[in-house]
Design a protein around this motif. Structure first.
Motif, PDB file in Angstrom:
ATOM      1  N   GLU A 106       3.488  14.779  57.580  1.00  0.00           N
ATOM      2  CA  GLU A 106       3.482  15.024  56.134  1.00  0.00           C
ATOM      3  C   GLU A 106       4.918  14.822  55.642  1.00  0.00           C
ATOM      4  N   PRO A 107       5.192  13.727  54.935  1.00  0.00           N
ATOM      5  CA  PRO A 107       6.562  13.426  54.515  1.00  0.00           C
ATOM      6  C   PRO A 107       7.217  14.543  53.700  1.00  0.00           C
ATOM      7  N   LEU A 108       6.447  15.276  52.932  1.00  0.00           N
ATOM      8  CA  LEU A 108       7.022  16.328  52.097  1.00  0.00           C
ATOM      9  C   LEU A 108       7.568  17.499  52.913  1.00  0.00           C
ATOM     10  N   GLN A 109       7.298  17.537  54.199  1.00  0.00           N
ATOM     11  CA  GLN A 109       7.892  18.566  55.059  1.00  0.00           C
ATOM     12  C   GLN A 109       9.322  18.211  55.455  1.00  0.00           C
ATOM     13  N   ASP A 110       9.704  16.956  55.214  1.00  0.00           N
ATOM     14  CA  ASP A 110      11.060  16.503  55.523  1.00  0.00           C
ATOM     15  C   ASP A 110      11.979  16.927  54.381  1.00  0.00           C
ATOM     16  N   LYS A 111      12.851  17.879  54.644  1.00  0.00           N
ATOM     17  CA  LYS A 111      13.756  18.392  53.608  1.00  0.00           C
ATOM     18  C   LYS A 111      14.728  17.330  53.086  1.00  0.00           C
ATOM     19  N   LYS A 112      14.891  16.257  53.842  1.00  0.00           N
ATOM     20  CA  LYS A 112      15.812  15.183  53.448  1.00  0.00           C
ATOM     21  C   LYS A 112      15.080  14.029  52.755  1.00  0.00           C
ATOM     22  N   LEU A 113      13.805  14.198  52.461  1.00  0.00           N
ATOM     23  CA  LEU A 113      12.991  13.109  51.936  1.00  0.00           C
ATOM     24  C   LEU A 113      13.573  12.485  50.670  1.00  0.00           C
ATOM     25  N   PHE A 114      13.987  13.298  49.724  1.00  0.00           N
ATOM     26  CA  PHE A 114      14.498  12.773  48.449  1.00  0.00           C
ATOM     27  C   PHE A 114      15.754  11.930  48.670  1.00  0.00           C
ATOM     28  N   ASP A 115      16.658  12.407  49.529  1.00  0.00           N
ATOM     29  CA  ASP A 115      17.872  11.646  49.845  1.00  0.00           C
ATOM     30  C   ASP A 115      17.542  10.376  50.614  1.00  0.00           C
ATOM     31  N   ARG A 116      16.538  10.450  51.471  1.00  0.00           N
ATOM     32  CA  ARG A 116      16.140   9.272  52.242  1.00  0.00           C
ATOM     33  C   ARG A 116      15.576   8.197  51.310  1.00  0.00           C
ATOM     34  N   ILE A 117      14.768   8.602  50.346  1.00  0.00           N
ATOM     35  CA  ILE A 117      14.214   7.649  49.382  1.00  0.00           C
ATOM     36  C   ILE A 117      15.352   6.985  48.604  1.00  0.00           C
ATOM     37  N   LYS A 118      16.299   7.794  48.133  1.00  0.00           N
ATOM     38  CA  LYS A 118      17.447   7.247  47.395  1.00  0.00           C
ATOM     39  C   LYS A 118      18.206   6.238  48.243  1.00  0.00           C
ATOM     40  N   HIS A 119      18.381   6.555  49.526  1.00  0.00           N
ATOM     41  CA  HIS A 119      19.117   5.653  50.409  1.00  0.00           C
ATOM     42  C   HIS A 119      18.375   4.321  50.572  1.00  0.00           C
ATOM     43  N   VAL A 120      17.071   4.385  50.780  1.00  0.00           N
ATOM     44  CA  VAL A 120      16.290   3.155  50.930  1.00  0.00           C
ATOM     45  C   VAL A 120      16.426   2.295  49.677  1.00  0.00           C
ATOM     46  N   LYS A 121      16.296   2.911  48.514  1.00  0.00           N
ATOM     47  CA  LYS A 121      16.406   2.169  47.258  1.00  0.00           C
ATOM     48  C   LYS A 121      17.816   1.592  47.072  1.00  0.00           C
ATOM     49  N   SER A 122      18.826   2.296  47.556  1.00  0.00           N
ATOM     50  CA  SER A 122      20.207   1.824  47.407  1.00  0.00           C
ATOM     51  C   SER A 122      20.474   0.573  48.242  1.00  0.00           C
ATOM     52  N   LYS A 123      19.602   0.296  49.206  1.00  0.00           N
ATOM     53  CA  LYS A 123      19.763  -0.867  50.082  1.00  0.00           C
ATOM     54  C   LYS A 123      18.970  -2.074  49.577  1.00  0.00           C
ATOM     55  N   SER A 124      18.618  -2.049  48.312  1.00  0.00           N
ATOM     56  CA  SER A 124      17.902  -3.161  47.665  1.00  0.00           C
ATOM     57  C   SER A 124      16.517  -3.416  48.243  1.00  0.00           C
ATOM     58  N   ILE A 125      15.918  -2.406  48.811  1.00  0.00           N
ATOM     59  CA  ILE A 125      14.519  -2.502  49.233  1.00  0.00           C
ATOM     60  C   ILE A 125      13.696  -2.159  47.996  1.00  0.00           C
ATOM     61  N   LYS A 126      12.833  -3.076  47.608  1.00  0.00           N
ATOM     62  CA  LYS A 126      12.199  -3.020  46.297  1.00  0.00           C
ATOM     63  C   LYS A 126      11.179  -1.900  46.130  1.00  0.00           C
ATOM     64  N   TYR A 127      10.476  -1.560  47.192  1.00  0.00           N
ATOM     65  CA  TYR A 127       9.321  -0.672  47.029  1.00  0.00           C
ATOM     66  C   TYR A 127       9.315   0.396  48.115  1.00  0.00           C
ATOM     67  N   VAL A 128       9.233   1.660  47.700  1.00  0.00           N
ATOM     68  CA  VAL A 128       9.177   2.791  48.633  1.00  0.00           C
ATOM     69  C   VAL A 128       7.934   3.604  48.306  1.00  0.00           C
ATOM     70  N   THR A 129       7.170   3.911  49.320  1.00  0.00           N
ATOM     71  CA  THR A 129       5.916   4.622  49.128  1.00  0.00           C
ATOM     72  C   THR A 129       5.648   5.554  50.307  1.00  0.00           C
ATOM     73  N   PHE A 130       4.705   6.475  50.133  1.00  0.00           N
ATOM     74  CA  PHE A 130       4.212   7.278  51.253  1.00  0.00           C
ATOM     75  C   PHE A 130       2.871   7.911  50.911  1.00  0.00           C
TER      76      PHE A 130
END
Length: 155
Positions: A106-130
């Motif tokens: 369950e991704p929402l159990q990862d306390k770092k999820l929000f920062d991880r999403i931001k990091h993925v987006k910062s690397k020019s990866i167009k689409y993030v989902t879960f």
């Protein structure tokens, strides 16, 4: 050293040095990798995925009847930051379009999820989902997901 074609055609590819070399090349020369991929085009290289699934946790707060998670034999835990950063950097270097941040957990159990999403987006990866079971969604969590840049959530 084993050639690329020999390693590619060997289903039992037992040459760990080749795998390490390729990984190091991608890590140290991402611009060259990007240039090569641009030159040959993704459609000419069917071995590159359009998306990558990253399991940041295999911990889950649900017991869904249809989920095969009960057959999982791995230790339950969370992905280390260094490994996450390395995988995302490699995805970016290979021009991966989409990252799914889930698998058996369950991704929402990862306390770092929000920062991880931001990091993925910062690397020019167009689409993030879960995918999520939705049990941990609150108004605050939803707002943080939107602010982090999440593109899609499936409940």
């Amino acid at each position: 050293m084993t050639s690329y074609l020999q390693a590619k055609n060997d289903p039992q590819n037992s040459n760990p040095k080749f795998k390490i070399w390729v990984g190091e090349f991608i890590t140290h020369f991402p611009q060259i990798v990007k240039s090569l991929l641009s030159a040959i085009g993704r459609e000419k290289s069917p071995h590159l995925p359009h998306y990558v699934r990253i399991e940041t946790t295999n911990s889950c707060n649900g017991r869904c009847l249809y989920c095969p998670r009960h057959k999982m034999t791995r230790r339950i835990g969370f992905m280390h930051d260094n490994l996450f950063l390395k995988v995302v950097d490699e995805c970016s270097a290979l021009n991966i379009n989409t990252v799914h941040l889930h698998n058996y957990g369950e991704p929402l159990q990862d306390k770092k999820l929000f920062d991880r999403i931001k990091h993925v987006k910062s690397k020019s990866i167009k689409y993030v989902t879960f995918f999520t079971n939705g049990l941990l969604l609150t108004e605050s969590t939803c707002q943080k997901l939107i602010e982090s840049g999440l593109d899609e959530i499936s409940i």
